[in-house]
Design an enzyme around this catalytic site. Structure first.
Site, mmCIF file in Angstrom:
data_model
loop_
_atom_site.group_PDB
_atom_site.id
_atom_site.type_symbol
_atom_site.label_atom_id
_atom_site.label_comp_id
_atom_site.label_asym_id
_atom_site.label_seq_id
_atom_site.Cartn_x
_atom_site.Cartn_y
_atom_site.Cartn_z
ATOM 1 C CG ASP A 64 -1.800 1.166 1.384
ATOM 2 O OD1 ASP A 64 -1.746 2.056 0.522
ATOM 3 O OD2 ASP A 64 -2.566 1.198 2.352
ATOM 4 N NE ARG A 73 0.432 2.616 7.799
ATOM 5 C CZ ARG A 73 -0.892 2.805 7.734
ATOM 6 N NH1 ARG A 73 -1.425 3.945 8.181
ATOM 7 N NH2 ARG A 73 -1.675 1.880 7.227
ATOM 8 C CD GLN A 87 -5.025 -0.934 9.036
ATOM 9 O OE1 GLN A 87 -5.029 0.223 9.407
ATOM 10 N NE2 GLN A 87 -5.099 -1.245 7.749
ATOM 11 C CG ASP A 94 -11.182 8.450 5.854
ATOM 12 O OD1 ASP A 94 -10.952 7.386 5.244
ATOM 13 O OD2 ASP A 94 -10.400 9.426 5.842
ATOM 14 C CD GLU A 106 -8.734 7.716 8.947
ATOM 15 O OE1 GLU A 106 -8.390 6.625 8.456
ATOM 16 O OE2 GLU A 106 -8.192 8.806 8.648
ATOM 17 C CB SER A 133 -9.280 4.499 5.644
ATOM 18 O OG SER A 133 -9.229 4.801 4.268
#
Length: 345
Positions: free
Chosen positions: A57, A111, A126, A246, A259, A262
């Protein structure tokens, strides 16, 4: 620069031991609710993929993946996943699933380019999920149906936690409100996208903002999205564009929008070509993943990611994501948290 917001007079509702127990309760309950609601089978997922395949991704298209050479494979480069948006679609195709059935998995990622704050961590955990759908279901009404199912799982989990910790009162509204990013831009033309999210979440409590990544009327975008998984370019027939969005909620501890998920209907051949062209990256069409999709050899899917630590943070009324996961933080942030009773794990 790392950013930290310290809520005035913050005091955790649960101590560290209670928090650890509650995290287990939330994760076990929510993933069962989600898999049952959406007909999802749990699968095992990779932590890393081969570089140069187009499977990873790209998020906003600028983040650098953590990569490493494999000694026993002639120094072949591998990279830690950012998420599994494209891998899941390949898995569904490989499994031969039919519309109405899908998969979910525990996704763990690094990340390295995240800007660290109350909500963002180097470590990402997640539930990545993907649902096989029919081509005729590439519509806003179908997307909304799935969003409402996910929202029902959130509502159930909120009550489940309240039933065990009555000091954590339910806050989510009965229904989620659907808003378009271009309508928000027209309503608040002088505000930034984050400020628009603040206004929407404060007013409605829980919203699904549709059309993330595509151009708004003034030529800007609400937020970045890579061009090769969510469909943010298709016209929806009601004057809007985009088949993704979102799920966001009002966080009373941080007094801000938050958030949680997504998600979106994934690109087909036409929208992938259009989005690659708009982002000036047609060279990706030759990568293995993109070639498969453009040749018509990929199932049509709808999917997304739901932050596990974020969900726990929200339901347990925590001020920092580091209270519900273990990661690495700048020393000044850790020190400031300790001073203000924010118990970083």
């Amino acid at each position: 620069m790392s950013q930290l917001y310290v809520p005035k007079g913050y005091k955790p509702v649960l101590n560290e031991k209670e928090t650890e127990n509650a995290i287990v309760l939330i994760k076990d309950f929510f993933q069962l609710a989600l898999s049952t609601e959406l007909n999802l089978t749990r699968v095992t997922a990779p932590l890393f993929v081969k570089s140069g395949t187009g499977i990873n991704d790209d998020l906003n298209g600028v983040e650098r993946p953590v990569h490493f050479p494999v000694k026993d494979m002639n120094e072949t480069q591998m990279e830690i996943v950012h998420s599994l948006a494209k891998w899941k679609r390949m898995k569904i195709t490989e499994m031969g699933l039919t519309p109405g059935f899908g998969i979910y998995t525990d996704m763990n990622a690094i990340r390295a380019d995240e800007e660290l704050d109350n909500l963002h961590s180097l470590y990402v955990d997640q539930w990545d999920w993907e649902l096989c759908i029919d081509e005729r279901d590439r519509t806003i009404p179908y997307l909304k149906q799935v969003v409402e199912k996910v929202y029902r799982c959130l509502k159930r989990t909120e009550f489940y936690i309240y039933d065990r910790y009555e000091e954590i009162k339910p806050l989510l509204p009965e229904n989620i409100t659907f808003l378009y990013s271009d309508d928000l831009q027209r309503e608040f033309p002088n505000k930034t996208p984050k400020e628009r999210e603040y206004e929407a979440c404060k007013k409605y409590g829980a919203v699904f903002i549709i059309g993330i990544g595509g151009k708004l009327p003034d030529g800007s975008i609400h937020d970045g999205r890579a061009p090769d998984y969510d469909d943010w370019i298709t016209e929806t027939g009601d004057g809007h564009r985009g088949l993704n969005g979102d799920i966001m909620v009002w966080n009373p501890v941080l007094e801000n929008a938050m958030e949680l998920s997504s998600m979106g209907i994934r690109v087909n051949r036409e929208s992938l070509s259009a989005q690659l062209n708009e982002r000036n990256c047609m060279e990706r069409a030759n990568l293995p993943f993109h070639s498969l999709l453009l040749s018509g050899n990929m199932k049509q899917t709808l999917g997304g990611g739901i932050g596990q630590s974020r969900l726990c943070m929200y339901f347990l009324r925590k001020a920092h994501i580091g209270e519900t996961q273990v990661s690495i933080w700048p020393e000044n942030m850790v020190s400031e948290c300790r001073k203000n009773k924010i118990a970083i794990l």
